[in-house]
Design a protein around this motif. Structure first.
Motif, PDB file in Angstrom:
ATOM      1  N   PHE A  85       1.127   2.154   6.609  1.00  0.00           N
ATOM      2  CA  PHE A  85       1.118   3.475   5.980  1.00  0.00           C
ATOM      3  C   PHE A  85       2.540   3.906   5.616  1.00  0.00           C
ATOM      4  CE2 PHE A  85       1.167   8.077   5.844  1.00  0.00           C
ATOM      5  CZ  PHE A  85       0.008   8.377   5.124  1.00  0.00           C
ATOM      6  N   VAL A  86       3.492   3.706   6.516  1.00  0.00           N
ATOM      7  CA  VAL A  86       4.883   4.096   6.262  1.00  0.00           C
ATOM      8  C   VAL A  86       5.455   3.289   5.101  1.00  0.00           C
ATOM      9  CG1 VAL A  86       7.227   4.085   7.206  1.00  0.00           C
ATOM     10  CG2 VAL A  86       5.316   4.873   8.619  1.00  0.00           C
ATOM     11  N   ALA A  87       5.236   1.982   5.118  1.00  0.00           N
ATOM     12  CA  ALA A  87       5.744   1.123   4.042  1.00  0.00           C
ATOM     13  C   ALA A  87       5.131   1.512   2.707  1.00  0.00           C
ATOM     14  CB  ALA A  87       5.433  -0.343   4.360  1.00  0.00           C
ATOM     15  N   GLY A  88       3.820   1.763   2.693  1.00  0.00           N
ATOM     16  CA  GLY A  88       3.156   2.158   1.462  1.00  0.00           C
ATOM     17  C   GLY A  88       3.628   3.509   0.956  1.00  0.00           C
ATOM     18  N   SER A  89       3.813   4.468   1.858  1.00  0.00           N
ATOM     19  CA  SER A  89       4.269   5.804   1.462  1.00  0.00           C
ATOM     20  C   SER A  89       5.666   5.753   0.866  1.00  0.00           C
ATOM     21  CB  SER A  89       4.257   6.749   2.671  1.00  0.00           C
ATOM     22  OG  SER A  89       2.944   6.935   3.138  1.00  0.00           O
ATOM     23  N   PHE A  90       6.539   4.956   1.468  1.00  0.00           N
ATOM     24  CA  PHE A  90       7.903   4.831   0.950  1.00  0.00           C
ATOM     25  C   PHE A  90       7.904   4.195  -0.430  1.00  0.00           C
ATOM     26  CE2 PHE A  90      11.997   2.655   0.476  1.00  0.00           C
ATOM     27  CZ  PHE A  90      12.859   3.730   0.667  1.00  0.00           C
ATOM     28  N   TRP A 120       4.354  -2.808  -4.659  1.00  0.00           N
ATOM     29  CA  TRP A 120       4.087  -4.036  -3.913  1.00  0.00           C
ATOM     30  C   TRP A 120       5.364  -4.756  -3.517  1.00  0.00           C
ATOM     31  CZ3 TRP A 120       0.186  -6.238  -1.395  1.00  0.00           C
ATOM     32  CH2 TRP A 120      -1.102  -5.721  -1.600  1.00  0.00           C
ATOM     33  N   THR A 121       6.370  -4.724  -4.404  1.00  0.00           N
ATOM     34  CA  THR A 121       7.654  -5.379  -4.084  1.00  0.00           C
ATOM     35  C   THR A 121       8.310  -4.702  -2.892  1.00  0.00           C
ATOM     36  OG1 THR A 121       7.965  -5.993  -6.417  1.00  0.00           O
ATOM     37  CG2 THR A 121       9.912  -6.029  -5.001  1.00  0.00           C
ATOM     38  N   VAL A 122       8.383  -3.350  -2.939  1.00  0.00           N
ATOM     39  CA  VAL A 122       8.983  -2.607  -1.823  1.00  0.00           C
ATOM     40  C   VAL A 122       8.151  -2.792  -0.563  1.00  0.00           C
ATOM     41  CG1 VAL A 122       9.574  -0.289  -0.988  1.00  0.00           C
ATOM     42  CG2 VAL A 122      10.059  -0.914  -3.359  1.00  0.00           C
ATOM     43  N   TYR A 123       6.828  -2.736  -0.707  1.00  0.00           N
ATOM     44  CA  TYR A 123       5.929  -2.908   0.448  1.00  0.00           C
ATOM     45  C   TYR A 123       6.134  -4.275   1.105  1.00  0.00           C
ATOM     46  CZ  TYR A 123       1.616  -3.380   3.148  1.00  0.00           C
ATOM     47  OH  TYR A 123       0.706  -3.584   4.164  1.00  0.00           O
ATOM     48  N   GLN A 175       8.768  -6.164   1.085  1.00  0.00           N
ATOM     49  CA  GLN A 175      10.075  -6.236   1.752  1.00  0.00           C
ATOM     50  C   GLN A 175      10.095  -5.421   3.039  1.00  0.00           C
ATOM     51  OE1 GLN A 175      10.878  -8.986  -0.299  1.00  0.00           O
ATOM     52  NE2 GLN A 175      12.773  -8.313   0.642  1.00  0.00           N
ATOM     53  N   ILE A 176       9.473  -4.224   3.017  1.00  0.00           N
ATOM     54  CA  ILE A 176       9.472  -3.371   4.213  1.00  0.00           C
ATOM     55  C   ILE A 176       8.632  -3.996   5.321  1.00  0.00           C
ATOM     56  CG2 ILE A 176       8.767  -1.137   5.155  1.00  0.00           C
ATOM     57  CD1 ILE A 176       9.530   0.135   2.529  1.00  0.00           C
ATOM     58  N   THR A 177       7.437  -4.508   4.954  1.00  0.00           N
ATOM     59  CA  THR A 177       6.591  -5.131   5.976  1.00  0.00           C
ATOM     60  C   THR A 177       7.264  -6.367   6.560  1.00  0.00           C
ATOM     61  OG1 THR A 177       5.376  -6.272   4.195  1.00  0.00           O
ATOM     62  CG2 THR A 177       4.394  -4.273   5.113  1.00  0.00           C
ATOM     63  N   LYS A 178       8.042  -7.066   5.750  1.00  0.00           N
ATOM     64  CA  LYS A 178       8.774  -8.223   6.258  1.00  0.00           C
ATOM     65  C   LYS A 178       9.847  -7.767   7.265  1.00  0.00           C
ATOM     66  CE  LYS A 178       9.673 -11.526   3.391  1.00  0.00           C
ATOM     67  NZ  LYS A 178      10.276 -12.306   2.273  1.00  0.00           N
ATOM     68  N   SER A 179      10.511  -6.636   6.961  1.00  0.00           N
ATOM     69  CA  SER A 179      11.525  -6.112   7.887  1.00  0.00           C
ATOM     70  C   SER A 179      10.884  -5.568   9.164  1.00  0.00           C
ATOM     71  CB  SER A 179      12.351  -5.015   7.215  1.00  0.00           C
ATOM     72  OG  SER A 179      11.564  -3.857   6.985  1.00  0.00           O
ATOM     73  N   PHE A 180       9.614  -5.150   9.074  1.00  0.00           N
ATOM     74  CA  PHE A 180       8.861  -4.696  10.248  1.00  0.00           C
ATOM     75  C   PHE A 180       8.320  -5.862  11.078  1.00  0.00           C
ATOM     76  CE2 PHE A 180       7.510  -0.257   8.482  1.00  0.00           C
ATOM     77  CZ  PHE A 180       8.737   0.247   8.906  1.00  0.00           C
ATOM     78  N   GLY A 181       8.520  -7.076  10.584  1.00  0.00           N
ATOM     79  CA  GLY A 181       8.015  -8.233  11.306  1.00  0.00           C
ATOM     80  C   GLY A 181       6.525  -8.456  11.139  1.00  0.00           C
ATOM     81  N   MET A 182       5.939  -7.921  10.052  1.00  0.00           N
ATOM     82  CA  MET A 182       4.512  -8.073   9.821  1.00  0.00           C
ATOM     83  C   MET A 182       4.187  -9.309   8.986  1.00  0.00           C
ATOM     84  SD  MET A 182       3.531  -4.093   9.051  1.00  0.00           S
ATOM     85  CE  MET A 182       1.790  -4.442   8.716  1.00  0.00           C
ATOM     86  N   LYS A 183       5.206 -10.009   8.528  1.00  0.00           N
ATOM     87  CA  LYS A 183       4.993 -11.220   7.727  1.00  0.00           C
ATOM     88  C   LYS A 183       5.720 -12.403   8.334  1.00  0.00           C
ATOM     89  CE  LYS A 183       4.053  -9.088   3.306  1.00  0.00           C
ATOM     90  NZ  LYS A 183       2.741  -9.703   3.149  1.00  0.00           N
TER      91      LYS A 183
END
Length: 305
Positions: A35-40, A292-295, A297-305
């Motif tokens: 949700f945070v990554a998508g909102s940003f 999607w590009t920002v999402y 990158q953010i999810t990758k920094s969150f360790g979700m990928k």
């Protein structure tokens, strides 16, 4: 023997520790991260591409001019800048932010939950199509009142001083139906768009060599895949966007989906269903690609990928 005061301190410490653990669990939840990554990502793309959305709405509102010619995208931009100055192109920004920021966050968190619970591994073409459709349907139904307000803000047909004034005015004059008008064409437009977009996006990424999906090349590759997916999905769903705009701007004139379809076809012909395609294609394509590009990158920094 420990004193009563010492025991009380220990109990407070235990309670604080448990509360911190609960907060950490919430903070680290993949759904919250999505949700945070998508909102940003939604914030960045909404602010940048709002003028294209406004131009698309104005094009769909003013289909022809008295001389019989058609109104072009640049003519609309020129008119807005002359009459409302440069920042007039960002009219409707407030409802756009209220709609897109939580909306994109809700979409990505819904998508993550659906993928986790109903799809093992990488989704196939049909899986991706259905995931996108269901996630966007959830978001579309939730955010429809803001969508109505946003469309009216951008059109220039209505004059609202604030989001609250718009909400109260619509509810007072049109009731709940006014705040949900155009829901069917909205879903027919947005849900297939998201489904087709996700299908094209995931399938395009699969055809890119893995070495390009890592390091500095990843963002431009994700963006390019998103642009290709957006162009194809926008073209397919454009007619429903035209009908949605008509129903949300003139709810007393068009009380059903079929009335709006019949009116557009009779008055403007088949080409009327594709008015505003260029600015919508630019906006939806670039906005979705950036989101999607920002999402990613953010999810990758969150360790979700």
């Amino acid at each position: 023997m420990p004193s009563e005061k010492s025991k009380q301190k220990d109990r407070v410490l235990v309670l604080k520790t448990e509360e911190m653990a609960r907060l950490d669990a919430i903070t680290m939840s993949p759904l919250v991260k999505s949700f945070v990554a998508g909102s940003f990502s939604g914030t960045c793309s909404t602010i940048l591409f709002q003028p294209l959305d406004l131009v698309k709405t104005r094009l769909q509102t003013t289909i022809t001019i008295p001389s019989g010619g058609s109104v072009g995208m640049f003519a609309i931009v020129g008119k807005v800048v002359r009459n409302e100055r440069l920042f007039g192109l960002w009219k409707g920004m407030t409802p756009s932010i209220f709609r897109c920021v939580p909306g994109v966050g809700l979409y990505f968190s819904s998508l993550h939950w659906l993928k986790t619970n109903f799809c093992e591994g990488q989704p196939g073409p049909f899986d991706a199509l259905m995931l996108g459709v269901v996630a966007r349907t959830i978001t579309g139904v939730t955010m429809i009142p803001i969508t109505v307000i946003k469309t009216r803000y951008e059109s220039g047909v209505y004059s609202y001083g604030s989001m609250r004034e718009a909400m109260c005015s619509i509810y007072r004059k049109e009731g709940t139906r006014g705040l949900t008008c155009g829901l069917i064409p909205t879903l027919l437009c947005d849900a297939p768009f998201s489904g087709l977009y996700l299908m094209f996006y995931t399938q395009t990424k699969k055809r890119v060599p893995q070495r390009y999906m890592e390091g500095n090349m990843a963002p431009p590759v994700h963006f390019t895949c998103g642009v290709l997916a957006g162009v194809m999905a926008s073209a397919v769903t454009q007619p429903f966007d035209v009908v949605k705009t008509k129903m949300q701007l003139y709810p007393h004139k068009f009380t059903s989906f079929y009335e709006a379809v019949w009116y557009v076809n009779k008055k403007y012909g088949p080409q009327g269903f594709f008015k505003g395609l260029v600015p919508r294609m630019l906006r939806r394509t670039l906005m979705a690609a950036m989101a999607w590009t920002v999402y990613e990158q953010i999810t990758k920094s969150f360790g979700m990928k």
